[in-house]
Design a protein around this motif. Structure first.
Motif, mmCIF file in Angstrom:
data_model
loop_
_atom_site.group_PDB
_atom_site.id
_atom_site.type_symbol
_atom_site.label_atom_id
_atom_site.label_comp_id
_atom_site.label_asym_id
_atom_site.label_seq_id
_atom_site.Cartn_x
_atom_site.Cartn_y
_atom_site.Cartn_z
ATOM 1 N N ARG A 199 19.316 34.786 14.782
ATOM 2 C CA ARG A 199 19.124 34.497 13.363
ATOM 3 C C ARG A 199 18.158 35.526 12.793
ATOM 4 N NH1 ARG A 199 15.633 29.486 10.843
ATOM 5 N NH2 ARG A 199 14.002 31.052 10.910
ATOM 6 N N GLY A 240 18.414 32.832 7.911
ATOM 7 C CA GLY A 240 19.568 32.035 8.320
ATOM 8 C C GLY A 240 20.717 32.083 7.328
ATOM 9 N N ASN A 259 13.919 24.260 13.885
ATOM 10 C CA ASN A 259 15.329 24.669 13.867
ATOM 11 C C ASN A 259 15.570 26.088 14.370
ATOM 12 O OD1 ASN A 259 14.747 26.403 11.748
ATOM 13 N ND2 ASN A 259 15.626 25.079 10.179
ATOM 14 N N ALA A 260 14.512 26.771 14.794
ATOM 15 C CA ALA A 260 14.698 28.122 15.334
ATOM 16 C C ALA A 260 13.556 28.453 16.274
ATOM 17 C CB ALA A 260 14.754 29.150 14.207
ATOM 18 N N SER A 310 20.240 22.267 9.073
ATOM 19 C CA SER A 310 19.144 23.086 9.575
ATOM 20 C C SER A 310 17.790 22.461 9.226
ATOM 21 C CB SER A 310 19.239 24.460 8.914
ATOM 22 O OG SER A 310 19.276 25.453 9.863
ATOM 23 N N TYR A 311 17.653 22.034 7.981
ATOM 24 C CA TYR A 311 16.386 21.433 7.560
ATOM 25 C C TYR A 311 16.174 20.041 8.165
ATOM 26 C CZ TYR A 311 14.791 25.121 4.457
ATOM 27 O OH TYR A 311 14.320 26.306 3.967
ATOM 28 N N LEU A 366 23.044 24.291 5.860
ATOM 29 C CA LEU A 366 21.643 24.476 5.476
ATOM 30 C C LEU A 366 20.884 23.146 5.561
ATOM 31 C CD1 LEU A 366 19.419 26.302 4.304
ATOM 32 C CD2 LEU A 366 20.313 25.807 2.019
ATOM 33 N N THR A 400 14.510 29.902 7.205
ATOM 34 C CA THR A 400 15.837 29.294 7.285
ATOM 35 C C THR A 400 16.749 29.843 6.190
ATOM 36 O OG1 THR A 400 14.780 27.308 8.108
ATOM 37 C CG2 THR A 400 17.018 27.053 7.293
ATOM 38 N N ASN A 423 14.888 36.091 16.416
ATOM 39 C CA ASN A 423 15.089 34.659 16.176
ATOM 40 C C ASN A 423 16.394 34.154 16.763
ATOM 41 O OD1 ASN A 423 14.314 36.466 13.799
ATOM 42 N ND2 ASN A 423 13.032 34.694 13.471
ATOM 43 N N LYS A 458 18.801 30.318 16.953
ATOM 44 C CA LYS A 458 18.917 29.001 16.312
ATOM 45 C C LYS A 458 18.923 27.884 17.359
ATOM 46 C CE LYS A 458 21.687 30.521 12.370
ATOM 47 N NZ LYS A 458 22.813 30.182 11.500
ATOM 48 N N ASN A 472 11.438 31.688 16.929
ATOM 49 C CA ASN A 472 11.252 32.904 16.139
ATOM 50 C C ASN A 472 10.559 34.042 16.888
ATOM 51 O OD1 ASN A 472 12.519 31.994 13.715
ATOM 52 N ND2 ASN A 472 10.786 30.615 13.452
#
Lengths: 574, 106
Positions: free
Chosen positions: A123, A256, A59-60, A320-321, A317, A252, A127, A129, A62
Motif C-alpha cells: 500500500r 490506499g 489496517n496497515a 479499511s476504517y 474504504l 488510508t 506499507n 494492508k 507501515n
C-alpha cells in the motif's frame, strides 16, 4: 475517598515491563523466548487485551521492507523524511528485523492481505494492508501464552533507581487501595508517547476525539525524566495530518485510495508549492506544514480529494476504517457524508510527543539500554528512531527484550533483592495518594486545561499554526514552572481521578522538558513539528546534532550529542 | 455522548469479577454503580470512541454515540464479534443499511 488504609504489596521479578501495549507485549514474548527461566512481569495501566495504540485495531503495517527495498534503503528514506537527522544505528537495527517480526505476528493469526501469487499486498513503498481489528488481542494473548505475568490496572508512577542502576518501580492500583513495590533485575519501559500536552482539535464533550490515545499521557517519559535518564529530541514534536473532526489517519486515503491534497480553490498546492521537496511525497513534516499554511493564508479548508472513488471503492474504504477507526464510518453515516461525492476535509492534530513517529524519547544505545543501568526502552517512548509504527515497535521490543535478558544473565542473575527501606516507601506512597486526602484544591481536568492553554498559546499549538518564537517560549517556560508548583494542590475523589492526577503531573514534566528543547534548537529543522520564527531556516552547519536533556538537582540540563552517518549518500534524498 | 447502555440487555456480566466493558475500557471510564449494580460511564467527555466496550459486551447492550458536535443524532454502528470475524451493521441518518463482514483472525 480517604487514604490511610492503603496496603503495600511487594513483588519481585527478573524482568519488569512497564506498559503492555504494542512494544511491551512483543517484548514479553521475546524475553521468554530468549530466556524461558526468567520471570517476566508486565505492569499495565489499563488491560492488555485492548490497551494502547492498537485498542481499536490497525489496517496497515507501515514499516515493512517490500520487495526491491533493503534495510539500508529504509534508513535512507527515514533519514530524508526526518530532514537528515536520525540515529542511523537504531533505525538500521529496526529495519533488519521488520519483516521477521511481521511474519511472526502473521503466524499468530494476523490476517495480512495478499495478491493472487500470495505476496503481501503493498500500500505504498513501506506499507502492506492488514485486517488488524483484532491485532491487540492477538499479541496480548501471545504474551500470556509465552508465560508472562500481567498486573492490569496498575499505574506506575516512578522508577526505583539507586546509584544510576534500576531496581524496579512503584505503582498504584486503580481498583483497590494498593501500593505496589516491584523489585526487578532489569526494566523495559514501553509505555507509549504523550497526548494531551497541547489543547486538542476538539473541545468539551469531544475533547478526547483525537488520533493518538488520550490515555497515553507520557508516563514513561516522565518517570525517566524524574529518575535522571537522558532524553533526546523532544523538540521534534509529532503533528499528524488527519481527517477533520473525527481525527482519523489519512494514510488510508492517500496511500490506499490515491487521494490528493487540494485547497479551497481546488489547487494541488503540494505539487505547486513544494515540488522541490517531493510534492505530495515531501517529508512528513512538510506534508503537515503545507496544508497548515494554506489554512493560515486563507486558502482553507484543505481536503483529500476522494471524489474519484467508485461506490465499490467507498465500501472498501469503509472496511479499511472499520479495522482501525470505526467511529469515522459512523460519523459519515450520521452526517450523510459520501466520500465519492465530497472530498474529505483534513487538518493537523495537536502536537504529540511520540517516539514511534518522530524521535522524542529516551537516549538509548543500540541494545536499547537507556543511560540508567538496567533500564531499557522500546516503542514510542524510545528516542532516536522515527518511522517505527507498529512493526518497528515490535522489532524494538524484541531487541530490548533480548538485550535485557542478556544483561540479567551477565550482570544481575545472581543478585539478591535487597530489603527496601520501608520508611522511604511510606513517604512515596503518601505522596502518590495525597490528592485523595485534599478536600479542596485543583481537579486534574482543570490543571490539564491550564497546561493545554499554556502550550497551545505559547509553545506553537494548533491556534498558532504550530509556530513559535523565543519570547513566547520563555513565557511558556515561566508559566510551566508556576504550574509545576501547583501540583501539590491536586485533588481526587476516587482512584480513577487519582490516576488522572498523575497523568497531568506526568504531562507537565514532559511539557517542561519539551519547552527547554524547543528553546535550545536555534533553527527550524522540521517545519510545523518545530517552527521557530526567530530562526526560520534549517542550519546543518550548527545544528546537525541531537539536543538531549537530563534532570539534575531539580534542573533540566541540555547536552548536545553528535550525529553519525552510517549509510552513505545525500542525507536529503530518500 | 459516548456510549449508551441498554439495561434491558445488560445483566452486568453476572458471576464475573467485573463486567467485560469495565474490565477492558482502555481509559478506565466504565464503572459499576454501587447502588444499581449496573455498569455506567463515569465521564462521557473522556471517551475515545474506540468501541472496545461495545465489542466486549456479550449481550450487544452497548452502543457508541459520537460526541454531538461531530455527528448528528441518528445513525448507528453495531459490531457482532464472532470467533474469527467481525460483522458490522451500519445504519445512516437516512435509514440506509450496510453490512460489512471482515475476517480478523487466521
Amino acid at each position: 475517598m480517604k487514604v490511610g488504609r492503603y496496603k503495600v504489596e511487594h513483588l519481585q521479578t527478573d524482568l519488569l515491563i512497564i506498559g503492555g501495549g504494542t512494544a511491551g507485549c512483543f517484548a514479553a514474548v521475546k524475553a521468554k523466548e530468549a530466556a524461558p527461566e526468567l520471570d517476566v512481569l508486565i505492569l499495565e495501566k489499563a488491560h492488555i487485551e485492548r490497551s494502547g495504540c492498537l485498542a481499536a485495531g490497525m489496517n496497515a503495517i507501515n514499516a515493512y521492507i517490500n520487495p526491491g527495498e533493503t534495510p539500508e534503503s529504509f534508513v535512507r528514506y527515514v533519514r530524508a523524511d526526518s530532514m537528515g537527522l536520525i540515529r542511523e544505528d537504531l533505525v538500521l537495527s529496526i529495519a533488519r528485523r521488520l519483516n521477521e517480526v511481521v511474519r511472526e505476528v502473521e503466524g499468530w493469526g494476523l490476517p495480512i492481505m495478499k495478491d493472487k501469487e500470495g505476496n503481501y499486498l503493498a500500500r505504498g513503498r513501506w506499507n502492506i494492508k492488514i485486517n488488524g481489528e483484532r491485532l491487540k488481542p492477538i499479541i496480548a494473548n501471545k504474551a500470556l501464552e509465552a508465560g508472562a505475568r500481567v498486573l492490569n490496572r496498575a499505574v506506575v508512577t516512578d522508577l526505583l533507581v539507586e546509584e544510576n542502576q534500576v531496581k524496579g518501580a512503584v505503582a498504584f492500583s486503580v481498583r483497590k487501595q494498593v501500593f505496589y513495590v516491584v523489585q526487578a533485575r532489569a526494566v523495559i519501559v514501553a509505555t507509549g508517547g504523550a497526548a494531551g500536552i497541547y489543547r486538542p482539535n476538539n473541545q468539551g464533550s469531544a475533547h478526547h476525539k483525537m488520533w493518538y490515545p488520550p490515555f497515553n499521557t507520557g508516563a514513561g517519559y516522565a518517570m525517566g525524566i524524574r529518575a535522571g535518564a537522558e532524553m533526546t529530541s523532544f523538540e521534534m514534536r509529532f503533528i499528524a495530518l488527519r481527517t477533520k473532526d473525527v481525527i482519523a489517519p489519512t494514510g488510508t486515503l492517500a496511500l490506499g485510495f490515491g487521494a490528493k491534497q487540494v485547497n479551497s480553490r481546488g489547487e494541488r498546492f503540494m505539487a505547486e508549492r513544494y515540488a522541490h521537496l517531493g510534492a505530495e511525497g515531501a517529508p512528513t513534516p512538510w506534508r503537515v506544514y503545507g496544508p497548515t499554511q494554506e489554512i493560515k493564508e486563507g486558502r482553507g479548508p484543505v481536503f483529500l480529494d476522494t471524489t474519484h472513488l467508485s461506490e465499490e471503492e467507498v465500501r472498501e474504504l469503509k472496511k479499511s476504517y472499520l479495522n482501525m477507526y470505526p467511529e469515522l464510518v459512523l460519523a459519515w453515516a450520521a452526517n450523510d457524508f459520501n466520500p465519492a461525492e465530497e472530498p474529505i476535509e483534513i487538518q493537523g492534530t495537536e502536537p504529540y510527543i511520540v517516539g514511534g513517529h518522530t524521535q522524542s524519547g529516551y537516549w538509548i544505545d543500540v541494545n536499547r539500554q537507556t543511560t540508567i543501568d538496567g533500564l531499557f526502552a522500546a516503542g514510542d517512548v524510545a528516542g532516536g528512531a522515527p518511522y517505527k509504527f507498529v512493526s518497528g515497535c515490535w522489532a524494538e521490543g524484541a531487541i530490548a527484550a533480548e538485550s535485557a535478558a542478556e544483561y540479567i544473565r551477565k550482570k544481575r542473575g545472581k543478585e539478591e533483592f535487597q530489603e527496601i527501606d520501608s520508611r522511604q516507601i511510606e513517604v512515596k506512597a503518601e505522596e502518590v495518594f495525597a490528592p485523595l486526602n485534599r478536600s479542596d484544591g485543583v481537579r486534574p481536568h482543570e490543571m490539564e486545561e491550564s497546561l493545554q492553554k499554556i502550550m497551545d498559546e505559547y509553545a506553537g499549538g494548533i491556534s498558532r499554526y504550530y509556530e513559535m518564537n523565543e519570547r513566547e517560549l520563555s513565557i511558556a517556560q515561566r508559566k510551566l514552572e508556576k504550574l509545576k508548583n501547583q501540583v501539590k494542590y491536586l485533588t481526587a475523589g476516587d482512584l480513577h481521578e487519582l490516576m488522572n492526577c498523575h497523568e497531568v503531573i506526568d504531562r507537565i514534566d514532559v511539557a517542561r522538558v519539551l519547552v527547554k528543547h524547543l528553546q535550545y534548537r536555534k533553527e527550524t529543522r522540521w517545519p510545523a513539528y518545530q517552527s521557530n520564527l526567530d530562526y526560520p531556516a534549517l542550519n546543518d552547519r550548527e545544528w546537525l546534532k541531537f539536543v538531549n536533556s537530563r534532570y539534575e538537582n531539580g534542573e533540566i540540563k541540555i547536552y548536545e550529542r553528535p550525529y553519525e552517518q552510517l549509510i552513505p549518500g545525500d542525507r536529503y534524498l530518500p | 455522548m459516548s456510549v449508551i447502555f441498554d439495561y434491558n440487555q445488560c445483566n452486568s456480566c453476572r458471576g464475573k469479577d467485573e463486567p467485560f466493558c469495565v474490565k477492558y475500557c482502555p481509559g478506565d471510564l466504565l464503572s459499576v454503580d454501587s447502588e444499581t449494580g449496573r455498569p455506567y460511564i463515569r465521564n462521557e467527555a473522556d471517551c475515545w470512541d474506540c468501541m472496545v466496550c461495545v465489542k466486549s459486551c456479550p449481550f450487544g447492550a452497548i452502543e457508541t454515540r459520537l460526541p454531538y458536535p461531530l455527528a448528528s443524532y441518528e445513525a448507528s454502528l453495531k459490531p457482532r464479534v464472532l470467533a474469527d470475524r467481525i460483522i458490522w451493521h451500519l445504519k445512516d441518518a437516512s435509514g440506509r443499511e450496510e453490512v460489512f463482514e471482515i475476517k480478523n483472525l487466521e
